[in-house]
Design an enzyme around this catalytic site. Structure first.
Site, PDB file in Angstrom:
ATOM      1  N   GLY A  21      -0.227  -1.979  78.202  1.00 32.09           N
ATOM      2  CA  GLY A  21      -0.015  -1.375  79.518  1.00 32.09           C
ATOM      3  C   GLY A  21       0.861  -0.141  79.437  1.00 32.09           C
ATOM      4  O   GLY A  21       2.005  -0.211  78.997  1.00 32.09           O
ATOM      5  N   GLY A  23       1.904   1.593  82.033  1.00 31.54           N
ATOM      6  CA  GLY A  23       2.473   1.845  83.364  1.00 31.54           C
ATOM      7  C   GLY A  23       3.961   2.113  83.238  1.00 31.54           C
ATOM      8  O   GLY A  23       4.450   2.527  82.177  1.00 31.54           O
ATOM      9  N   PHE A  24       4.693   1.844  84.294  1.00 30.81           N
ATOM     10  CA  PHE A  24       6.125   2.174  84.297  1.00 30.81           C
ATOM     11  C   PHE A  24       6.890   1.390  83.232  1.00 30.81           C
ATOM     12  O   PHE A  24       7.746   1.940  82.545  1.00 30.81           O
ATOM     13  CB  PHE A  24       6.724   1.911  85.681  1.00 30.81           C
ATOM     14  N   GLU A 182       1.776   3.406 104.795  1.00 33.08           N
ATOM     15  CA  GLU A 182       1.661   4.790 104.317  1.00 33.08           C
ATOM     16  C   GLU A 182       0.237   5.307 104.494  1.00 33.08           C
ATOM     17  O   GLU A 182       0.018   6.434 104.930  1.00 33.08           O
ATOM     18  CB  GLU A 182       2.102   4.871 102.849  1.00 33.08           C
ATOM     19  N   ASP A 313       5.575  -5.619  87.066  1.00 30.65           N
ATOM     20  CA  ASP A 313       5.117  -6.384  88.231  1.00 30.65           C
ATOM     21  C   ASP A 313       4.713  -7.818  87.902  1.00 30.65           C
ATOM     22  O   ASP A 313       4.728  -8.679  88.775  1.00 30.65           O
ATOM     23  CB  ASP A 313       3.908  -5.686  88.869  1.00 30.65           C
ATOM     24  N   ALA A 329       8.461   0.386  91.064  1.00 30.67           N
ATOM     25  CA  ALA A 329       8.510   1.159  89.821  1.00 30.67           C
ATOM     26  C   ALA A 329       9.891   1.120  89.137  1.00 30.67           C
ATOM     27  O   ALA A 329       9.959   0.939  87.915  1.00 30.67           O
ATOM     28  CB  ALA A 329       8.075   2.592  90.109  1.00 30.67           C
TER      29      ALA A 329
HETATM   30  C1  LIG Z   1      -0.595   1.901  96.318  1.00 29.05           C
HETATM   31  C2  LIG Z   1       0.726   1.571  95.692  1.00 29.05           C
HETATM   32  C3  LIG Z   1       1.879   2.165  96.169  1.00 29.05           C
HETATM   33  C4  LIG Z   1       3.110   1.878  95.594  1.00 29.05           C
HETATM   34  N1  LIG Z   1       4.229   2.508  96.074  1.00 29.05           N
HETATM   35  C5  LIG Z   1       5.409   2.317  95.454  1.00 29.05           C
HETATM   36  C6  LIG Z   1       6.564   3.045  95.861  1.00 29.05           C
HETATM   37  O1  LIG Z   1       6.513   3.845  96.805  1.00 29.05           O
HETATM   38  N2  LIG Z   1       7.719   2.845  95.177  1.00 29.05           N
HETATM   39  C7  LIG Z   1       7.794   1.977  94.127  1.00 29.05           C
HETATM   40  O2  LIG Z   1       8.851   1.866  93.507  1.00 29.05           O
HETATM   41  N3  LIG Z   1       6.731   1.260  93.735  1.00 29.05           N
HETATM   42  C8  LIG Z   1       5.543   1.409  94.364  1.00 29.05           C
HETATM   43  N4  LIG Z   1       4.443   0.705  93.959  1.00 29.05           N
HETATM   44  C9  LIG Z   1       4.612  -0.333  92.931  1.00 29.05           C
HETATM   45  C10 LIG Z   1       4.705   0.267  91.543  1.00 29.05           C
HETATM   46  O3  LIG Z   1       3.670   1.189  91.335  1.00 29.05           O
HETATM   47  C11 LIG Z   1       4.652  -0.880  90.552  1.00 29.05           C
HETATM   48  O4  LIG Z   1       5.772  -1.699  90.774  1.00 29.05           O
HETATM   49  C12 LIG Z   1       4.656  -0.388  89.120  1.00 29.05           C
HETATM   50  O5  LIG Z   1       3.526   0.407  88.868  1.00 29.05           O
HETATM   51  C13 LIG Z   1       4.678  -1.574  88.159  1.00 29.05           C
HETATM   52  O6  LIG Z   1       4.693  -1.104  86.851  1.00 29.05           O
HETATM   53  P1  LIG Z   1       4.041  -1.955  85.685  1.00 29.05           P
HETATM   54  O7  LIG Z   1       4.344  -1.217  84.427  1.00 29.05           O
HETATM   55  O8  LIG Z   1       4.418  -3.369  85.793  1.00 29.05           O
HETATM   56  O9  LIG Z   1       2.473  -1.934  85.973  1.00 29.05           O
HETATM   57  P2  LIG Z   1       1.488  -0.725  86.199  1.00 29.05           P
HETATM   58  O10 LIG Z   1       2.192   0.522  86.529  1.00 29.05           O
HETATM   59  O11 LIG Z   1       0.469  -1.240  87.141  1.00 29.05           O
HETATM   60  O12 LIG Z   1       0.829  -0.519  84.765  1.00 29.05           O
HETATM   61  C14 LIG Z   1       0.019  -1.477  84.171  1.00 29.05           C
HETATM   62  C15 LIG Z   1      -0.843  -0.781  83.143  1.00 29.05           C
HETATM   63  O13 LIG Z   1      -1.527  -1.769  82.392  1.00 29.05           O
HETATM   64  C16 LIG Z   1      -2.852  -1.337  82.167  1.00 29.05           C
HETATM   65  N5  LIG Z   1      -3.658  -2.535  81.937  1.00 29.05           N
HETATM   66  C17 LIG Z   1      -3.916  -3.529  82.812  1.00 29.05           C
HETATM   67  N6  LIG Z   1      -4.649  -4.479  82.219  1.00 29.05           N
HETATM   68  C18 LIG Z   1      -4.854  -4.087  80.949  1.00 29.05           C
HETATM   69  C19 LIG Z   1      -5.542  -4.658  79.848  1.00 29.05           C
HETATM   70  N7  LIG Z   1      -6.157  -5.831  79.943  1.00 29.05           N
HETATM   71  N8  LIG Z   1      -5.569  -3.975  78.692  1.00 29.05           N
HETATM   72  C20 LIG Z   1      -4.949  -2.767  78.578  1.00 29.05           C
HETATM   73  N9  LIG Z   1      -4.279  -2.185  79.595  1.00 29.05           N
HETATM   74  C21 LIG Z   1      -4.232  -2.844  80.760  1.00 29.05           C
HETATM   75  C22 LIG Z   1      -3.220  -0.582  83.428  1.00 29.05           C
HETATM   76  O14 LIG Z   1      -4.277   0.332  83.193  1.00 29.05           O
HETATM   77  C23 LIG Z   1      -1.911   0.111  83.764  1.00 29.05           C
HETATM   78  O15 LIG Z   1      -1.836   1.395  83.196  1.00 29.05           O
HETATM   79  C24 LIG Z   1       3.194   0.965  94.518  1.00 29.05           C
HETATM   80  C25 LIG Z   1       2.034   0.363  94.033  1.00 29.05           C
HETATM   81  C26 LIG Z   1       0.808   0.665  94.610  1.00 29.05           C
HETATM   82  C27 LIG Z   1      -0.441   0.026  94.073  1.00 29.05           C
END
Ligand SMILES: Cc1cc2nc3c(=O)[nH]c(=O)nc-3n(C[C@H](O)[C@H](O)[C@H](O)COP(=O)(O)OP(=O)(O)OC[C@H]3O[C@@H](n4cnc5c(N)ncnc54)[C@H](O)[C@@H]3O)c2cc1C
Length: 439
Positions: A21, A23-24, A182, A313, A329
Site C-alpha cells: 500500500g 497510501g499515507f 463535502e 485505516d 490521513a
Molecule cells: C473521499 C475521502 C475523503 C477523505 N477526506 C479526508 C480528509 O479531509 N482529511 C483526512 O485526514 N482524511 C481524509 N480521508 C481519509 C484518508 O484519506 C485516509 O485516512 C488515508 O488515506 C488512510 O491512509 P492508508 O495509508 O491507511 O490507506 P490509503 O491511503 O487508502 O492507501 C492504501 C493503498 O493501498 C493500496 N492497496 C489496496 N489494496 C491493495 C492490494 N491488495 N495490493 C496492493 N495495494 C493495495 C491502494 O491502492 C492504496 O494506494 C478521506 C478519505 C476519502 C475516501
C-alpha cells in the site's frame, strides 16, 4: 508469470521490508526508511500512484483534474535507492512462510511486512447495492461520479420528458459524514455557479442534491454546533437533507428509505461506510470489528508475528484517552512513521547488548490528534482541533492551507492552488470534459 521477488542481498544483514500500500501510511514508512542501507524496501501498490483522497470529492465535482491529486509512486521515491516500487495487487499472505503473493503471479518474501492497504467501500452486508451506486475511494471512482453527473445533465438537456429530466437531475448521496457533506456542498457550487450559463434548455440550479444520513445529525464525529452549522449551510445552498433515516434498499436509480419513502436519482453516490481491505483476514489473527480491522499491539505489530505490522485505516486503535483513533490521513502517516522508527531502533539494538530484549524495548505508538475538518461549500468549513471548534470563513481558510500543505509534490500543490484561485475568481473550473462515452 511466476517470479520470486527476493532482493539480491537477501540473507545478509540487510532486512527485507515489504510494504503493501502506497497510501499515507505505506508511503510515509518507505520515505522514512529511504536511503538507509540497513533496509531493502519493496513498496507494492495496485495502482502506480499515491492518491490524496481528501481532495477526491473535488475531482468528482469537476473542480480539479485527476493528476492534480495523485503522484507517481516511482517519481516520489525516485531518489530512494534502497526502495523498489512495484505495481501489483497482493492477493494472499502467508504469515508463517513470510511471503505475499501478487495477482501478477509474483511472490514476495520479507523479513518485515507492513500491511497498509487501507479500506474499501462497504454496503452494510448488501454487496448487490454496489451495482447501483458510485463509490468515492479511488481516482477511477471519482472520475465515474463526474462522468455520470455531467452525462446526466447532457441527457437532461436532450430529453423532452419531465419525469426523465427530474430523475437525471437528481443526485442522491448516502452518508452524511465529511465525504457526503463535502460532495453535497461542491455539487451545489458546480450547478449554481460553474455551470450556470452552460445549458440552454435546462436550469442547472434545479439539480436536486439529496443527502441521506442514518443517524440524527450530519458530521457525527464533529461537535453538535458544527453539525448544526453544516446542516444550516447546506440547506441554504439548496441541499435536501434527510437525517435519522436509514437506507433500506438500493435498486437501479432508486434509494428506498426505512420510513417507506424513496428517492429516484440517476446518480446514487455511496459514502456511507467502509471496511478494511480483505487482506486483514489473511493474517490469521482475530479481527477487531465487523469492518474487518485489526487491533495491533502497542508497537503496531500483530500478536504472534512481531515482524508483521499493520497501520493506517485498517488498524483499529484507541488513543491515550481511550478515544478511537480516526481513519484520517494524519493518523495513517503517524503510524507509517512509527513502523519505520521501530525497524530502525531494532536494527540499532541488534548491535548492542540489548539485542535479546529488542522486542520488549520497542517504542509504543502514540497518536497525536491534529483534529478533523470538512468543507461545506464555498467559503465555509468546520474544523475541530482540541478545544478549537471553528466554523465559517476562518475554518475554510484553515482547510485550504492544511490541504495544500499536505498535498504531495510541488507541481500538485501549484496546480491545485492555481486551479482553486481560478475557480474562486471566475467560478469556472476547467475540468468538466466528459472523456469516456457517457454511461
Ligand atoms: C473521499 C475521502 C475523503 C477523505 N477526506 C479526508 C480528509 O479531509 N482529511 C483526512 O485526514 N482524511 C481524509 N480521508 C481519509 C484518508 O484519506 C485516509 O485516512 C488515508 O488515506 C488512510 O491512509 P492508508 O495509508 O491507511 O490507506 P490509503 O491511503 O487508502 O492507501 C492504501 C493503498 O493501498 C493500496 N492497496 C489496496 N489494496 C491493495 C492490494 N491488495 N495490493 C496492493 N495495494 C493495495 C491502494 O491502492 C492504496 O494506494 C478521506 C478519505 C476519502 C475516501
Amino acid at each position: 508469470m511466476n517470479q520470486n521477488f527476493a532482493p539480491e542481498n537477501a540473507g545478509t544483514l540487510t532486512k527485507r521490508v515489504l510494504i503493501i500500500g502506497g497510501g499515507f501510511a505505506g508511503l510515509e514508512c518507505a520515505r522514512r526508511l529511504s536511503n538507509d542501507d540497513r533496509f531493502e524496501v519493496t513498496l507494492i501498490d495496485r495502482t502506480n500512484h499515491h492518491l490524496f483522497q481528501p481532495l477526491l470529492y473535488q475531482v468528482a465535482t469537476a473542480s480539479l483534474a485527476a493528476p492534480d491529486i495523485a503522484r507517481s509512486l516511482r517519481q516520489i521515491l525516485m531518489k530512494a535507492s534502497n526502495v523498489t516500487v512495484l505495481m501489483d495487487e497482493i492477493t494472499d499472505l502467508s504469515p508463517v512462510e513470510r511471503r505475499a503473493e501478487g495477482q501478477s503471479g509474483g511472490t514476495y518474501e520479507y523479513d518485515y511486512l507492513f500491511l497498509a492497504a487501507g479500506v474499501q467501500t462497504s454496503f452494510f452486508g448488501r454487496p448487490e447495492w454496489k451495482a447501483h451506486t458510485l463509490g468515492l475511494k479511488t481516482l477511477a471512482e471519482a472520475q465515474s461520479v463526474r462522468r455520470r453527473v455531467l452525462s446526466n445533465l447532457e441527457k437532461a438537456e436532450l430529453t423532452n420528458c419531465d419525469e426523465d429530466r427530474r430523475r437525471l437531475m437528481t443526485v442522491a448521496i448516502a452518508g452524511g459524514g465529511p465525504t457526503g457533506v463535502e460532495l453535497a456542498g461542491a455539487f451545489t457550487d458546480l450547478v449554481h455557479r460553474s455551470l450556470r450559463d452552460d445549458f440552454r434548455r435546462i436550469d442547472t440550479s434545479k439539480l436536486r442534491v439529496v443527502l441521506l444520513e442514518g443517524s440524527d445529525r450530519l458530521l457525527g464525529s464533529f461537535g453538535k454546533k458544527q453539525s448544526e452549522y453544516a446542516l444550516k449551510r447546506l440547506k441554504e445552498l439548496g441541499v435536501e437533507i434527510h437525517t435519522g433515516t436509514m437506507v433500506a434498499d438500493v435498486t437501479e436509480g432508486c434509494v428506498h428509505l426505512a420510513d417507506g419513502s424513496t428517492v429516484e436519482a440517476a446518480a446514487i453516490i455511496w459514502a456511507a461506510g467502509t471496511e478494511a481491505n480483505p487482506l486483514t483476514s489473511k493474517l490469521g489473527v482475530p479481527l477487531a470489528d465487523q469492518a474487518g480491522r485489526i487491533t495491533p499491539e502497542e508497537d503496531l505489530s500483530i500478536r504472534g508475528f512481531p515482524e508483521i505490522f499493520v497501520g493506517g485505516d485498517l488498524a483499529c486503535l484507541t488513543d491515550s484517552q481511550d478515544k478511537p483513533v480516526p481513519g484520517v490521513a494524519p493518523a495513517a502517516t503517524q503510524m507509517g512513521r512509527h513502523v519505520a522508527k521501530v525497524l530502525k531502533e531494532e536494527s540499532r539494538l541488534e548491535k548492542t547488548r540489548f539485542r535479546e530484549k529488542k522486542l520488549k524495548l520497542r517504542p509504543r505508538f502514540r497518536y497525536f490528534d491534529k483534529g478533523i475538518m470538512a468543507i461545506v461549500g464555498k467559503n465555509a468549513a468546520v474544523v475541530l482541533s482540541g478545544k478549537w471548534a471553528l466554523t465559517g470563513f476562518i475554518a475554510w481558510l484553515a482547510w485550504l492551507f492544511i490541504h495544500i500543505l499536505f498535498l504531495v509534490g510541488f507541481r500538485n500543490k501549484l496546480s491545485v492552488l492555481l486551479g482553486w484561485a481560478f475557480a474562486y475568481v471566475r467560478d469556472a473550473p476547467d475540468t468538466r470534459i466528459i472523456v469516456n462515452r457517457p454511461d
